[in-house]
Design an enzyme around this catalytic site. Structure first.
Site, PDB file in Angstrom:
ATOM      1  N   GLU A 164       0.853  -1.188   0.000  1.00 28.29           N
ATOM      2  CA  GLU A 164       0.000   0.000   0.000  1.00 28.29           C
ATOM      3  C   GLU A 164       0.886   1.234   0.000  1.00 28.29           C
ATOM      4  O   GLU A 164       1.573   1.508   0.987  1.00 28.29           O
ATOM      5  CB  GLU A 164      -0.915   0.014   1.232  1.00 28.29           C
ATOM      6  CG  GLU A 164      -1.753   1.280   1.357  1.00 28.29           C
ATOM      7  CD  GLU A 164      -2.477   1.388   2.684  1.00 28.29           C
ATOM      8  OE1 GLU A 164      -2.796   2.519   3.096  1.00 28.29           O
ATOM      9  OE2 GLU A 164      -2.722   0.338   3.327  1.00 28.29           O
TER      10      GLU A 164
ATOM     11  N   ARG B  89       0.376  10.376   0.499  1.00 28.82           N
ATOM     12  CA  ARG B  89       0.728  11.416   1.462  1.00 28.82           C
ATOM     13  C   ARG B  89       1.839  12.329   0.969  1.00 28.82           C
ATOM     14  O   ARG B  89       2.217  13.276   1.656  1.00 28.82           O
ATOM     15  CB  ARG B  89       1.156  10.778   2.790  1.00 28.82           C
ATOM     16  CG  ARG B  89       0.085   9.913   3.430  1.00 28.82           C
ATOM     17  CD  ARG B  89       0.563   9.312   4.733  1.00 28.82           C
ATOM     18  NE  ARG B  89      -0.359   8.310   5.238  1.00 28.82           N
ATOM     19  CZ  ARG B  89      -0.161   7.587   6.333  1.00 28.82           C
ATOM     20  NH1 ARG B  89       0.945   7.782   7.054  1.00 28.82           N
ATOM     21  NH2 ARG B  89      -1.037   6.686   6.710  1.00 28.82           N
TER      22      ARG B  89
ATOM     23  N   LYS C 268     -10.867  -1.960   6.689  1.00 26.50           N
ATOM     24  CA  LYS C 268      -9.647  -1.525   7.358  1.00 26.50           C
ATOM     25  C   LYS C 268     -10.031  -0.984   8.735  1.00 26.50           C
ATOM     26  O   LYS C 268     -10.929  -0.141   8.842  1.00 26.50           O
ATOM     27  CB  LYS C 268      -8.963  -0.430   6.537  1.00 26.50           C
ATOM     28  CG  LYS C 268      -7.790   0.247   7.250  1.00 26.50           C
ATOM     29  CD  LYS C 268      -7.174   1.310   6.366  1.00 26.50           C
ATOM     30  CE  LYS C 268      -6.062   2.054   7.072  1.00 26.50           C
ATOM     31  NZ  LYS C 268      -5.354   2.999   6.198  1.00 26.50           N
TER      32      LYS C 268
END
Length: 212
Positions: free
Chosen positions: A42, A46, A130
């Protein structure tokens, strides 16, 4: 929504959550993780280079499934899909965000932190979730306590999970995999120490097997 359940929780018992500051590091990081036995990664949205990093891994490291994390809106979902992401991960879930990620046609893991959020997603047919931020939201104890009343839901806890606690999560019946940043320490990436990344990946998988 037909993109969840996704099978994402079966790709790898440990899902590295990676923040890439330099796009040149994307491929060697992915190759190191793959060499260590990891089959999914993943890459979080950001940093400004994240879409380029996702695109490089998708094109140059076919043995690993690259997803986009920290997807918080329609623009993120679109950029990730255009970059070649194989799946999407959100930190939380709003109706608009769920519609946006579902609209890409990609499988996705929507983020939840409470029982009510999990139940709302279950009502939409979403059963692979998640759990974030895991440690701050109750950790292992929380997931253990909801396994009974919500038996059809499975989770990938992320947020505060470490090499020392990953096995505790993986031992739970409602956890399919764990996500974490400890496999790709910022210092190791900055130094180009990809051998360290590979070693951490091997250690993580060894611990996951023991937990299972």
């Amino acid at each position: 929504m037909s993109t969840n359940p996704t099978g994402l929780l079966e790709l790898s018992p440990v899902l590295p959550v990676v923040v890439i500051e330099d796009a040149e590091h994307a491929v060697p990081v992915a190759e190191a993780l793959l060499a260590g036995g990891i089959r999914a990664i993943e890459l979080t949205l950001r940093t400004p280079v994240a879409p380029a990093a996702i695109e490089r891994v998708a094109k140059e490291v076919p043995g690993i499934v690259v997803g986009a994390g920290t997807v918080t809106g329609e623009r993120d979902a679109r950029l990730a899909a255009e970059a070649g992401a194989g799946f999407l991960v959100t930190p939380g879930s709003t109706d608009a965000l769920l519609d946006a990620v579902a609209g890409t046609g990609l499988p996705f893991l929507p983020g939840v932190a409470t029982v009510s959020e999990a139940m709302l997603l279950a009502e939409r047919g979403l059963t692979e979730l998640k759990f974030f931020p895991a440690e701050a939201s109750g950790g292992v104890g929380f997931l253990r306590s909801i396994a009974g009343p919500l038996p059809d839901l499975r989770f990938c806890p992320t947020g505060g999970v470490t090499a020392d606690t990953a096995a505790d999560y993986l031992a739970l019946p409602n956890v399919g995999c764990v996500g974490g940043t400890w496999l790709t320490p910022k210092a190791a990436l900055a130094a180009g120490d990809f051998a360290r990344v590979e070693a951490l990946a091997r250690d993580a998988l060894r611990g996951a097997v023991a937990a299972g």
